[in-house]
Design a protein around this motif. Structure first.
Motif, PDB file in Angstrom:
ATOM      1  N   ASN A  29      67.244 -17.744  86.802  1.00  0.00           N
ATOM      2  CA  ASN A  29      67.417 -16.286  86.842  1.00  0.00           C
ATOM      3  C   ASN A  29      68.864 -15.825  86.722  1.00  0.00           C
ATOM      4  O   ASN A  29      69.112 -14.652  86.458  1.00  0.00           O
ATOM      5  CB  ASN A  29      66.763 -15.687  88.097  1.00  0.00           C
TER       6      ASN A  29
ATOM      7  N   GLY B 236      64.487 -27.763  96.207  1.00  0.00           N
ATOM      8  CA  GLY B 236      64.980 -26.764  95.264  1.00  0.00           C
ATOM      9  C   GLY B 236      65.857 -27.403  94.208  1.00  0.00           C
ATOM     10  O   GLY B 236      65.985 -28.636  94.154  1.00  0.00           O
TER      11      GLY B 236
ATOM     12  N   GLY C 177      58.798 -27.789  91.204  1.00  0.00           N
ATOM     13  CA  GLY C 177      58.409 -26.421  91.576  1.00  0.00           C
ATOM     14  C   GLY C 177      56.911 -26.222  91.444  1.00  0.00           C
ATOM     15  O   GLY C 177      56.125 -27.087  91.806  1.00  0.00           O
ATOM     16  N   THR C 178      56.529 -25.070  90.886  1.00  0.00           N
ATOM     17  CA  THR C 178      55.107 -24.800  90.657  1.00  0.00           C
ATOM     18  C   THR C 178      54.656 -25.384  89.321  1.00  0.00           C
ATOM     19  O   THR C 178      53.468 -25.369  88.997  1.00  0.00           O
ATOM     20  CB  THR C 178      54.853 -23.280  90.597  1.00  0.00           C
ATOM     21  N   GLY C 179      55.608 -25.833  88.522  1.00  0.00           N
ATOM     22  CA  GLY C 179      55.296 -26.323  87.174  1.00  0.00           C
ATOM     23  C   GLY C 179      55.341 -25.210  86.140  1.00  0.00           C
ATOM     24  O   GLY C 179      55.192 -25.472  84.945  1.00  0.00           O
ATOM     25  N   SER C 180      55.553 -23.972  86.600  1.00  0.00           N
ATOM     26  CA  SER C 180      55.619 -22.832  85.671  1.00  0.00           C
ATOM     27  C   SER C 180      56.964 -22.135  85.783  1.00  0.00           C
ATOM     28  O   SER C 180      57.489 -21.978  86.891  1.00  0.00           O
ATOM     29  CB  SER C 180      54.551 -21.793  86.015  1.00  0.00           C
TER      30      SER C 180
ATOM     31  N   ALA D 131      65.747 -22.159  80.552  1.00  0.00           N
ATOM     32  CA  ALA D 131      66.595 -22.356  81.737  1.00  0.00           C
ATOM     33  C   ALA D 131      65.729 -22.710  82.951  1.00  0.00           C
ATOM     34  O   ALA D 131      66.099 -23.557  83.771  1.00  0.00           O
ATOM     35  CB  ALA D 131      67.413 -21.101  82.015  1.00  0.00           C
ATOM     36  N   ASP D 132      64.558 -22.083  83.035  1.00  0.00           N
ATOM     37  CA  ASP D 132      63.645 -22.401  84.143  1.00  0.00           C
ATOM     38  C   ASP D 132      63.122 -23.832  84.037  1.00  0.00           C
ATOM     39  O   ASP D 132      62.977 -24.526  85.049  1.00  0.00           O
ATOM     40  CB  ASP D 132      62.474 -21.408  84.176  1.00  0.00           C
TER      41      ASP D 132
ATOM     42  N   GLY E  80      68.708 -25.277  92.838  1.00  0.00           N
ATOM     43  CA  GLY E  80      69.805 -24.336  92.584  1.00  0.00           C
ATOM     44  C   GLY E  80      71.179 -24.983  92.540  1.00  0.00           C
ATOM     45  O   GLY E  80      72.123 -24.391  92.016  1.00  0.00           O
TER      46      GLY E  80
ATOM     47  N   ILE F 218      70.786 -26.009  88.412  1.00  0.00           N
ATOM     48  CA  ILE F 218      70.713 -24.806  87.549  1.00  0.00           C
ATOM     49  C   ILE F 218      69.675 -23.835  88.092  1.00  0.00           C
ATOM     50  O   ILE F 218      68.643 -24.247  88.631  1.00  0.00           O
ATOM     51  CB  ILE F 218      70.412 -25.186  86.070  1.00  0.00           C
TER      52      ILE F 218
ATOM     53  N   PHE G 127      58.875 -18.805  88.389  1.00  0.00           N
ATOM     54  CA  PHE G 127      58.573 -18.915  89.822  1.00  0.00           C
ATOM     55  C   PHE G 127      59.754 -19.570  90.529  1.00  0.00           C
ATOM     56  O   PHE G 127      60.750 -19.915  89.899  1.00  0.00           O
ATOM     57  CB  PHE G 127      57.302 -19.737  90.036  1.00  0.00           C
TER      58      PHE G 127
ATOM     59  N   LYS H 246      61.082 -27.090 103.106  1.00  0.00           N
ATOM     60  CA  LYS H 246      61.696 -26.696 101.834  1.00  0.00           C
ATOM     61  C   LYS H 246      63.202 -26.876 101.984  1.00  0.00           C
ATOM     62  O   LYS H 246      63.817 -26.264 102.850  1.00  0.00           O
ATOM     63  CB  LYS H 246      61.327 -25.237 101.529  1.00  0.00           C
ATOM     64  N   ILE H 247      63.777 -27.720 101.119  1.00  0.00           N
ATOM     65  CA  ILE H 247      65.228 -27.915 101.138  1.00  0.00           C
ATOM     66  C   ILE H 247      65.831 -27.087 100.012  1.00  0.00           C
ATOM     67  O   ILE H 247      65.562 -27.337  98.834  1.00  0.00           O
ATOM     68  CB  ILE H 247      65.599 -29.405 100.956  1.00  0.00           C
ATOM     69  N   SER H 248      66.651 -26.106 100.381  1.00  0.00           N
ATOM     70  CA  SER H 248      67.272 -25.256  99.367  1.00  0.00           C
ATOM     71  C   SER H 248      68.300 -26.043  98.569  1.00  0.00           C
ATOM     72  O   SER H 248      69.080 -26.819  99.136  1.00  0.00           O
ATOM     73  CB  SER H 248      67.976 -24.071 100.020  1.00  0.00           C
ATOM     74  N   GLY H 249      68.295 -25.810  97.282  1.00  0.00           N
ATOM     75  CA  GLY H 249      69.242 -26.502  96.409  1.00  0.00           C
ATOM     76  C   GLY H 249      70.685 -26.259  96.811  1.00  0.00           C
ATOM     77  O   GLY H 249      71.523 -27.150  96.710  1.00  0.00           O
ATOM     78  N   GLU H 250      70.959 -25.062  97.309  1.00  0.00           N
ATOM     79  CA  GLU H 250      72.345 -24.719  97.663  1.00  0.00           C
ATOM     80  C   GLU H 250      72.898 -25.660  98.745  1.00  0.00           C
ATOM     81  O   GLU H 250      74.103 -25.869  98.810  1.00  0.00           O
ATOM     82  CB  GLU H 250      72.443 -23.266  98.120  1.00  0.00           C
TER      83      GLU H 250
HETATM   84  N1  UDP Z   1      61.933 -22.991  88.812  1.00  0.00           N
HETATM   85  C1  UDP Z   1      60.897 -22.540  88.000  1.00  0.00           C
HETATM   86  N2  UDP Z   1      59.623 -22.565  88.494  1.00  0.00           N
HETATM   87  C2  UDP Z   1      59.321 -22.980  89.740  1.00  0.00           C
HETATM   88  C3  UDP Z   1      60.378 -23.410  90.572  1.00  0.00           C
HETATM   89  C4  UDP Z   1      61.666 -23.404  90.093  1.00  0.00           C
HETATM   90  O1  UDP Z   1      61.113 -22.157  86.869  1.00  0.00           O
HETATM   91  O2  UDP Z   1      58.140 -22.984  90.117  1.00  0.00           O
HETATM   92  C5  UDP Z   1      63.303 -23.056  88.262  1.00  0.00           C
HETATM   93  C6  UDP Z   1      64.030 -21.714  88.325  1.00  0.00           C
HETATM   94  O3  UDP Z   1      64.859 -21.623  87.200  1.00  0.00           O
HETATM   95  C7  UDP Z   1      64.861 -21.837  89.587  1.00  0.00           C
HETATM   96  C8  UDP Z   1      65.248 -23.302  89.547  1.00  0.00           C
HETATM   97  O4  UDP Z   1      64.097 -23.955  89.024  1.00  0.00           O
HETATM   98  O5  UDP Z   1      65.991 -21.002  89.564  1.00  0.00           O
HETATM   99  C9  UDP Z   1      65.616 -23.905  90.863  1.00  0.00           C
HETATM  100  O6  UDP Z   1      64.652 -23.569  91.837  1.00  0.00           O
HETATM  101  P1  UDP Z   1      65.012 -22.595  93.062  1.00  0.00           P
HETATM  102  O7  UDP Z   1      65.925 -21.517  92.579  1.00  0.00           O
HETATM  103  O8  UDP Z   1      63.757 -22.175  93.714  1.00  0.00           O
HETATM  104  O9  UDP Z   1      65.785 -23.579  94.024  1.00  0.00           O
HETATM  105  P2  UDP Z   1      66.647 -23.263  95.323  1.00  0.00           P
HETATM  106  O10 UDP Z   1      66.767 -21.783  95.491  1.00  0.00           O
HETATM  107  O11 UDP Z   1      65.940 -23.870  96.464  1.00  0.00           O
HETATM  108  O12 UDP Z   1      67.938 -23.952  95.094  1.00  0.00           O
END
Ligand code: UDP
Length: 232
Positions: free
Chosen positions: A59, A51, A130-133, A69-70, A53, A56, A136, A11-15
């Motif tokens: 949350n 990811g 993501g999960t498509g929903s 936004a999700d 993040g 956008i 999450f 899992k590669i974090s968006g940050e």
């Molecule tokens: N997201 C979502 N459903 C998912 C996965 C992601 O709605 O199943 C949206 C959610 O808004 C989340 C954004 O995509 O804030 C980015 O994903 P995430 O925050 O998990 O990424 P990371 O923390 O790795 O940067």
């Protein structure tokens, strides 16, 4: 180098993808593609969950509807995935981009039966959407993919060294955990992943390694070296 794990989900974090800022850092993307190639060349099975993040986060977006936004967040993961797969294709890697959120003409939808065959064959799978929903996270998507691909390790690549007893940026004298049990993480209320992602791995008995993705070679994590935090 011997390898402790043979089937991993990273899992590669968006940050991480934004480098020092938000957005897209080309050097980070290039570095990560090399890291993935180093594992791919060894014939190990690897799937990437990206990811979003850096583009956008639903949350913390408060100026328009959370569900919309999700959706944007999930689309953000698709953007990240297209870039990573493009860099890997350029280097002649057998790579497939698959999404849980369908965007016709842009990225094919994930198909468990077909995509597991590709993963088993040793192709690099990039899972986006993501999960498509909504509501999450991509951590949960990564935990689900680890189960679906029958992975023996879920690696969470972040900007931090691993799991601490408290926030090391806010508190002095924090303890760093090299090894810790799932139950201890719950008892001590430590921050590893969101609860649903964490519980999926706990139930499926899939260990999680949290490590600083930009600092240590991915190969060493897969070899089982004492880097980051391993939750078992
Ligand atoms: N997201 C979502 N459903 C998912 C996965 C992601 O709605 O199943 C949206 C959610 O808004 C989340 C954004 O995509 O804030 C980015 O994903 P995430 O925050 O998990 O990424 P990371 O923390 O790795 O940067």
């Amino acid at each position: 180098m011997g390898f402790k794990y043979n089937r991993v989900i990273l899992k590669i974090s968006g940050e991480v993808l934004g480098g020092e800022k938000e957005g897209l850092d080309s050097e980070v993307f290039k570095y990560l593609s090399q890291e993935i190639i180093s594992v791919y060349k060894l014939g190990l099975k690897i799937g990437i969950v990206i990811g979003g993040g850096n583009i956008i986060r639903g949350n913390i977006t408060d100026w328009f509807n959370r569900i919309d936004a999700d959706l944007c967040g999930m689309v953000g993961t698709i953007i990240n995935g297209i870039i990573l797969s493009s860099l890997l294709k350029e280097r002649k890697v057998d790579v497939y981009l698959r999404s849980n959120l369908e965007v016709k003409g842009v990225v094919p939808r994930f198909n468990l039966l077909e995509d597991k065959i590709l993963y088993d064959r040793g192709a690099v799978m990039i899972f986006v959407g993501g999960t498509g929903s909504p509501l999450f996270t991509t951590d949960t998507a990564a935990a689900i993919k680890a189960c679906e691909m029958n992975a023996d390790l879920l690696i969470k690549g972040t900007k931090v060294e691993g799991v601490f007893s408290d926030d090391p940026f806010k508190t002095k004298n924090v303890r760093f955990y090299h090894r810790i049990k799932f139950q201890e993480v719950i008892d001590k209320n430590l921050k590893v992943m969101d609860a649903s992602a964490f519980n999926i791995c706990k139930e499926a008995n899939i260990p999680i390694c949290v490590y600083n993705l930009m600092k240590y070679p991915l190969k060493k994590i897969i070899a089982g070296e004492r880097i980051g935090t391993l939750i078992t």
